[in-house]
Design an enzyme around this catalytic site. Structure first.
Site, PDB file in Angstrom:
ATOM      1  N   ARG A   1       0.468  -1.049  -0.424  1.00 23.00           N
ATOM      2  CA  ARG A   1      -0.149   0.001  -0.181  1.00 23.00           C
ATOM      3  C   ARG A   1       1.126   0.937  -0.069  1.00 23.00           C
ATOM      4  O   ARG A   1       2.358   1.544   0.436  1.00 23.00           O
ATOM      5  CB  ARG A   1      -1.196  -0.241   1.288  1.00 23.00           C
ATOM      6  CG  ARG A   1      -0.257   0.201   2.577  1.00 23.00           C
ATOM      7  CD  ARG A   1      -1.395   0.371   3.168  1.00 23.00           C
ATOM      8  NE  ARG A   1      -0.329   1.176   4.470  1.00 23.00           N
ATOM      9  CZ  ARG A   1      -0.742   0.995   5.441  1.00 23.00           C
ATOM     10  NH1 ARG A   1      -1.396  -0.376   6.519  1.00 23.00           N
ATOM     11  NH2 ARG A   1      -0.421   1.356   6.841  1.00 23.00           N
TER      12      ARG A   1
ATOM     13  N   ASP B   1       7.832 -10.921   7.438  1.00 21.62           N
ATOM     14  CA  ASP B   1       7.639  -9.502   8.087  1.00 21.62           C
ATOM     15  C   ASP B   1      10.044  -8.602   7.819  1.00 21.62           C
ATOM     16  O   ASP B   1      10.885 -10.015   8.468  1.00 21.62           O
ATOM     17  CB  ASP B   1       8.153  -9.937  10.088  1.00 21.62           C
ATOM     18  CG  ASP B   1       8.754  -9.014  10.864  1.00 21.62           C
ATOM     19  OD1 ASP B   1       9.167  -7.328  10.389  1.00 21.62           O
ATOM     20  OD2 ASP B   1       8.704  -8.815  11.948  1.00 21.62           O
ATOM     21  N   VAL B   2      10.398  -7.624   7.486  1.00 20.60           N
ATOM     22  CA  VAL B   2      11.316  -7.494   6.859  1.00 20.60           C
ATOM     23  C   VAL B   2      12.473  -7.318   8.285  1.00 20.60           C
ATOM     24  O   VAL B   2      14.097  -6.757   7.854  1.00 20.60           O
ATOM     25  CB  VAL B   2      11.887  -6.567   5.917  1.00 20.60           C
ATOM     26  CG1 VAL B   2      11.515  -6.727   4.688  1.00 20.60           C
ATOM     27  CG2 VAL B   2      11.006  -5.323   6.259  1.00 20.60           C
TER      28      VAL B   2
ATOM     29  N   TYR C   1      12.016   7.580  14.998  1.00 24.70           N
ATOM     30  CA  TYR C   1      11.997   7.492  13.067  1.00 24.70           C
ATOM     31  C   TYR C   1      12.919   8.121  12.597  1.00 24.70           C
ATOM     32  O   TYR C   1      13.347   7.870  12.177  1.00 24.70           O
ATOM     33  CB  TYR C   1      10.709   8.432  13.249  1.00 24.70           C
ATOM     34  CG  TYR C   1      10.037   7.981  12.369  1.00 24.70           C
ATOM     35  CD1 TYR C   1       9.244   7.103  10.827  1.00 24.70           C
ATOM     36  CD2 TYR C   1       9.819   9.143  11.019  1.00 24.70           C
ATOM     37  CE1 TYR C   1       9.022   6.853   9.727  1.00 24.70           C
ATOM     38  CE2 TYR C   1       9.636   9.117   9.382  1.00 24.70           C
ATOM     39  CZ  TYR C   1       9.030   7.866   9.474  1.00 24.70           C
ATOM     40  OH  TYR C   1       9.060   8.014   7.612  1.00 24.70           O
TER      41      TYR C   1
HETATM   42  P1  NAP Z   1       2.445   2.927   4.755  1.00 23.66           P
HETATM   43  O1  NAP Z   1       1.026   3.846   4.071  1.00 23.66           O
HETATM   44  O2  NAP Z   1       2.106   2.627   6.339  1.00 23.66           O
HETATM   45  O3  NAP Z   1       2.638   1.850   4.273  1.00 23.66           O
HETATM   46  C1  NAP Z   1       4.129   1.378   4.630  1.00 23.66           C
HETATM   47  C2  NAP Z   1       3.733  -0.677   4.306  1.00 23.66           C
HETATM   48  O4  NAP Z   1       4.795  -1.382   4.858  1.00 23.66           O
HETATM   49  C3  NAP Z   1       2.111  -1.501   4.776  1.00 23.66           C
HETATM   50  O5  NAP Z   1       2.221  -1.822   3.392  1.00 23.66           O
HETATM   51  C4  NAP Z   1       3.057  -1.577   5.955  1.00 23.66           C
HETATM   52  O6  NAP Z   1       2.108  -2.933   5.989  1.00 23.66           O
HETATM   53  C5  NAP Z   1       4.493  -2.460   5.375  1.00 23.66           C
HETATM   54  N1  NAP Z   1       5.009  -3.052   6.754  1.00 23.66           N
HETATM   55  C6  NAP Z   1       5.358  -2.253   7.702  1.00 23.66           C
HETATM   56  N2  NAP Z   1       5.758  -3.540   8.856  1.00 23.66           N
HETATM   57  C7  NAP Z   1       6.620  -4.442   7.628  1.00 23.66           C
HETATM   58  C8  NAP Z   1       7.123  -5.084   8.184  1.00 23.66           C
HETATM   59  N3  NAP Z   1       7.846  -6.003   9.477  1.00 23.66           N
HETATM   60  N4  NAP Z   1       7.615  -5.784   6.342  1.00 23.66           N
HETATM   61  C9  NAP Z   1       7.158  -6.460   5.897  1.00 23.66           C
HETATM   62  N5  NAP Z   1       6.179  -4.864   5.374  1.00 23.66           N
HETATM   63  C10 NAP Z   1       6.389  -3.946   6.809  1.00 23.66           C
HETATM   64  O7  NAP Z   1       3.543   3.984   4.326  1.00 23.66           O
HETATM   65  P2  NAP Z   1       4.472   4.918   3.503  1.00 23.66           P
HETATM   66  O8  NAP Z   1       3.162   6.148   3.902  1.00 23.66           O
HETATM   67  O9  NAP Z   1       3.433   4.824   2.067  1.00 23.66           O
HETATM   68  O10 NAP Z   1       5.650   4.790   3.476  1.00 23.66           O
HETATM   69  C11 NAP Z   1       6.194   4.156   3.361  1.00 23.66           C
HETATM   70  C12 NAP Z   1       8.245   4.606   3.027  1.00 23.66           C
HETATM   71  O11 NAP Z   1       7.923   6.312   3.150  1.00 23.66           O
HETATM   72  C13 NAP Z   1       8.329   4.414   4.918  1.00 23.66           C
HETATM   73  O12 NAP Z   1       9.929   4.239   5.021  1.00 23.66           O
HETATM   74  C14 NAP Z   1       8.121   5.870   5.383  1.00 23.66           C
HETATM   75  O13 NAP Z   1       8.647   5.440   6.796  1.00 23.66           O
HETATM   76  C15 NAP Z   1       8.803   6.705   4.640  1.00 23.66           C
HETATM   77  N6  NAP Z   1       7.691   7.983   4.493  1.00 23.66           N
HETATM   78  C16 NAP Z   1       6.797   8.088   4.576  1.00 23.66           C
HETATM   79  C17 NAP Z   1       5.971   9.468   4.692  1.00 23.66           C
HETATM   80  C18 NAP Z   1       4.971  10.668   4.135  1.00 23.66           C
HETATM   81  O14 NAP Z   1       4.939  11.609   5.154  1.00 23.66           O
HETATM   82  N7  NAP Z   1       4.127   9.041   4.310  1.00 23.66           N
HETATM   83  C19 NAP Z   1       7.193  10.377   4.674  1.00 23.66           C
HETATM   84  C20 NAP Z   1       8.574  10.059   4.402  1.00 23.66           C
HETATM   85  C21 NAP Z   1       9.402   8.426   4.962  1.00 23.66           C
HETATM   86  P3  NAP Z   1       0.804  -3.257   6.706  1.00 23.66           P
HETATM   87  O15 NAP Z   1      -0.345  -2.030   5.494  1.00 23.66           O
HETATM   88  O16 NAP Z   1       0.468  -4.785   7.025  1.00 23.66           O
HETATM   89  O17 NAP Z   1       0.789  -2.294   7.935  1.00 23.66           O
END
Ligand code: NAP
Length: 249
Positions: A15, A62-63, A154
């Site tokens: 997602r 789980d990575v 974080y």
């Molecule tokens: P998100 O919508 O919460 O999606 C994260 C995905 O990672 C989810 O599908 C989740 O699975 C999966 N995940 C969580 N724990 C895991 C594990 N142990 N092993 C494998 N998969 C796992 O987050 P996002 O906003 O797309 O963010 C993606 C990346 O971008 C992250 O590293 C985040 O820190 C970074 N980022 C995001 C933002 C932002 O504003 N959104 C800004 C800067 C950086 P579940 O669905 O089962 O939980």
């Protein structure tokens, strides 16, 4: 940015930003292995890739766990034969001010956001070294550059991604492998939707471009780093943040 015949592995690809990265790399011609901890979302994204005519595979793992990563790599290599592009995307938040932050809050975030990148990169490098071509692209954050109250876990994990990226870039540069990081600002996903509307409005005021980014905005930068055109770029951190990091202070 043609990735025909390349195979990518995207962690947390079920997602949000990960899903957009998967679809963008598939659009550029790559086969994609979609990792997620949630089976239904990984399989749903894999089916979307399949519909575009590219090979795909959903692998639940789980990575943050070494044994799970080893098993994931075995499954992925057996099915698609190679991994040319690794995108370390899986990540979580567990926000609290430091005085209330528990050891578990710290460990969980560092394990899923940073240790996972170490484990996955270590696992894909032997194949990349052998073929003398590879791309390691990891998700940092504006918060890893600037810090943020309530996010010492974080912010530390995302600053760690920058150190990891720069060290890997130097270790493998002579073998045609690049390592780069992206530092997104506030991107509209489930991760940021949970912070509440009033905080989101406050955040918007800190973004020079004036709006939250989309997962697609980040995916475009990943596709660039993955592409042959980016062959001379390594050890870099690209902000995809509407100007936020530059205007933070
Ligand atoms: P998100 O919508 O919460 O999606 C994260 C995905 O990672 C989810 O599908 C989740 O699975 C999966 N995940 C969580 N724990 C895991 C594990 N142990 N092993 C494998 N998969 C796992 O987050 P996002 O906003 O797309 O963010 C993606 C990346 O971008 C992250 O590293 C985040 O820190 C970074 N980022 C995001 C933002 C932002 O504003 N959104 C800004 C800067 C950086 P579940 O669905 O089962 O939980």
């Amino acid at each position: 940015m043609d990735l025909t015949n390349r195979v990518a592995l995207v962690t947390g690809g079920g997602r949000g930003i990960g899903q957009a990265i998967v679809m963008r790399l598939a659009a550029a011609g790559a086969g994609v292995i979609i990792n997620d901890i949630d089976q239904a979302s990984a399989e749903s994204v894999a089916a979307q890739v399949q519909a575009t005519g590219r090979p795909s595979l959903a692998v639940v793992a789980d990575v943050s766990d070494a044994a799970s990563v080893a098993k994931m790599m075995e499954t992925a290599l057996a099915a698609l034969g190679r991994i040319d592009i690794l995108v370390n995307n899986a990540g979580i938040t567990r926000d609290r001010i430091i005085l209330r932050m528990t050891d578990e809050d710290w460990d969980k975030v560092l394990d899923i956001n940073l240790k996972s990148a170490f484990l996955c990169t270590r696992a894909v490098l032997p194949g990349m070294l052998k073929q003398r071509w590879g791309r390691v692209i990891s998700l940092s954050s504006v918060v890893g550059i600037c810090g943020n109250p309530g996010q010492v876990n974080y912010a530390s994990s995302k600053a760690g991604i920058i150190g990891l990226t720069r060290a890997i870039a130097r270790e493998v540069a002579s073998r045609g492998i690049t390592a780069n990081a992206l530092a997104p600002g506030f991107i509209d996903t489930e991760m940021t939707q949970k912070i509440g509307e009033s905080v989101r409005e406050e955040v918007k005021k800190r973004i020079p471009l004036g709006y939250l980014g989309s997962p697609q905005d980040v995916a475009e930068a990943v596709a660039f780093f993955a592409s042959p055109e980016a062959c001379y770029i390594t050890g870099q951190v690209l902000s995809v943040d509407g100007g936020m990091a530059g205007a933070w202070w």
